[in-house]
Motif scaffolding. Structure first.
Motif, short mmCIF file in Angstrom:
data_model
loop_
_atom_site.label_atom_id
_atom_site.label_comp_id
_atom_site.label_asym_id
_atom_site.label_seq_id
_atom_site.Cartn_x
_atom_site.Cartn_y
_atom_site.Cartn_z
N UNK A 156 0.85 -1.19 0.00
CA UNK A 156 0.00 0.00 0.00
C UNK A 156 0.89 1.24 0.00
N UNK A 157 0.30 2.36 -0.36
CA UNK A 157 0.99 3.64 -0.31
C UNK A 157 0.87 4.19 1.11
N UNK A 158 2.00 4.55 1.72
CA UNK A 158 1.96 4.95 3.13
C UNK A 158 1.14 6.22 3.36
N UNK A 159 0.91 7.00 2.32
CA UNK A 159 0.14 8.23 2.51
C UNK A 159 -1.32 7.96 2.86
N UNK A 160 -1.79 6.71 2.72
CA UNK A 160 -3.17 6.42 3.13
C UNK A 160 -3.33 6.62 4.64
N UNK A 161 -2.20 6.58 5.37
CA UNK A 161 -2.26 6.77 6.82
C UNK A 161 -2.68 8.20 7.19
N UNK A 162 -2.59 9.11 6.23
CA UNK A 162 -3.01 10.48 6.50
C UNK A 162 -4.50 10.58 6.79
N UNK A 163 -5.25 9.56 6.39
CA UNK A 163 -6.69 9.55 6.66
C UNK A 163 -6.98 9.46 8.16
N UNK A 164 -5.97 9.04 8.93
CA UNK A 164 -6.13 8.99 10.38
C UNK A 164 -6.25 10.38 10.98
N UNK A 165 -5.92 11.41 10.20
CA UNK A 165 -5.95 12.78 10.72
C UNK A 165 -7.31 13.46 10.55
N UNK A 166 -8.27 12.74 9.98
CA UNK A 166 -9.60 13.34 9.78
C UNK A 166 -10.27 13.61 11.13
#
Length: 415
Positions: A156-166
């Motif tokens: 996976x692309x690690x930038x998907x973890x940015x969704x945790x900041x919603x």
């Protein structure tokens, strides 16, 4: 009277226009096929892979459905609800870490044959992270463990973890707890090493400030974040963040000294400002000395010639030697300053060979910043450079030899 038929070439067969044939989108039928494969293969990963690697299964269309089945056990509806009943061969239903690993390995092997599944998996992970608060504790924990495995295998692309900041994920507390579980798992797999984790967080654009933003608003503070990290056994990560923060403070202090030197601020005023910054940031004497020297020596104009750099450095030393004298007290601090100058000069080959180090030390000696004892001690011990070869150290020592002899002669004449 009928119209006369015109002659035609060839067989005279009537050609029809080709039309795109649209098939019905039926994710439930695809899911049922996957379930049937799992039932037939049981828990045998090789058998599952053999049956799943079938051209009749349209992964191009139903790749996201397949990812949802392997992760959540069934099709995931908007809002995060999972259709029932789920398959037992999925991440959410895993009873052990080995069960999670088997599922991810199965997906990994199939993804090698069908690389386009990576994009589908990214979309599904984004969906699950946004809906994470509706899952059970067990499902969230297993998803965090699976996320670590997916990242380690570059699935996976690690930038998907940015969704945790919603906002919704943060306020529910899901973001912080999920992230703590994930990085705890990551560091345990890496034998406690945090360097790779820091690289991962940097690639995901999740620095310390981003982690702080994951804290629920009522508990959001650096102390609370450090306590949470420590609670999950991540003391090394706290240490790394504190070290990084300290390094940023030192760089800012050196840049502040440089700006005030460029603005021709008197040494006494700069010294008072430095003392204030050191007290606020809890810096020790050695760190203050390094920042002051870096501010004096720093030259951001890359277009300067070697002789211009040398002249500017010696000029700054001459003007701001009172500042160095204030922050460089005692034999140990003086030796540390000499080593700092040594490493700075050795990083520039032209300055290294031009005798700038000798001239800088000589000037600081004449300005009463460096004592004879400190210079003699440095010369006897022949400090090795932090960066550079032993040959560079020898060059500096050879350049200093006449000056050392002059000091000895001057001392004998004084006696």
């Amino acid at each position: 009277m009928s119209k006369e038929q015109k002659p035609t070439l060839g067989s005279g067969a009537i050609k029809t226009r080709k039309r795109n044939i649209h098939t019905k989108n039926d994710p439930e039928a695809f899911r049922d096929k996957i379930f049937a494969i799992f039932d037939e293969a049981g828990g045998e990963v090789k058998q599952q892979l053999s049956l799943l690697d079938d051209d009749s299964l349209d992964y191009q269309r139903y790749g996201e459905v397949f990812a949802e089945i392997l992760l959540a056990g069934n099709i995931v509806m908007p809002g995060g609800s999972v259709n029932q009943p789920p398959t037992e061969y999925c991440v959410f239903a895993a009873e052990t870490d080995d069960d999670v690993l088997k599922t991810i390995d199965l997906f990994h092997q199939l993804m090698r044959r069908k690389p386009f599944l990576r994009t589908r998996l990214d979309n599904v992970m984004t969906k699950l992270l946004l809906c994470g608060s509706v899952f059970s504790e067990k499902e969230r924990t297993n998803l965090a463990k699976a996320t670590v495995l997916l990242i380690q295998r570059n699935m996976i692309t690690v930038t998907v973890l940015q969704k945790l900041s919603t906002k919704a994920c943060v306020e529910s507390g899901f973001s912080l707890n999920f992230f703590m579980t994930m990085i705890s798992e990551y560091t345990s797999d890496s034998n406690g090493e945090v360097d790779k984790l820091l690289v991962l967080l940097k690639n995901a654009k999740l620095d310390q400030d981003a982690l702080l933003e994951m804290m629920p608003p009522k508990d959001r503070s650096q102390e609370a974040l450090n306590a949470k990290l420590t609670e999950h056994g991540l003391e090394k990560l706290v240490e790394q963040y504190e070290k990084k923060k300290k390094q940023g403070t030192l760089v800012e202090l050196a840049e502040g000294v440089k700006e005030r030197i460029d603005d021709k601020i008197p040494p006494a005023e700069i010294h008072q400002w430095v003392l204030g910054q050191a007290e606020v940031s809890s810096l020790n004497d050695k760190e203050v000395l390094h920042c002051v020297w870096d501010g004096i020596a720093k030259d951001e104009d890359a277009s300067r010639k070697a002789h211009q750099k040398r002249a500017l450095l010696l000029s700054n030393i001459n003007t701001y030697s009172p500042l160095l004298e204030e922050v460089c007290e005692g034999d140990m601090m003086e030796q540390d300053l000499i080593i700092r100058i040594q490493n700075f000069i050795a990083a520039d080959m032209e300055m290294l060979n031009s005798g700038t180090f000798r001239d800088a030390v000589n000037l600081l000696y004449r300005k009463d910043v460096l004592s004879e004892e400190a210079i003699h001690t440095w010369y006897r011990r022949i400090y090795t450079l932090n960066k550079g070869s032993a040959a560079s150290s020898n060059i500096l020592r050879d350049q200093m030899t006449p000056f050392i002899k002059w000091l000895e002669t001057a001392e004998e004449e004084s006696d």
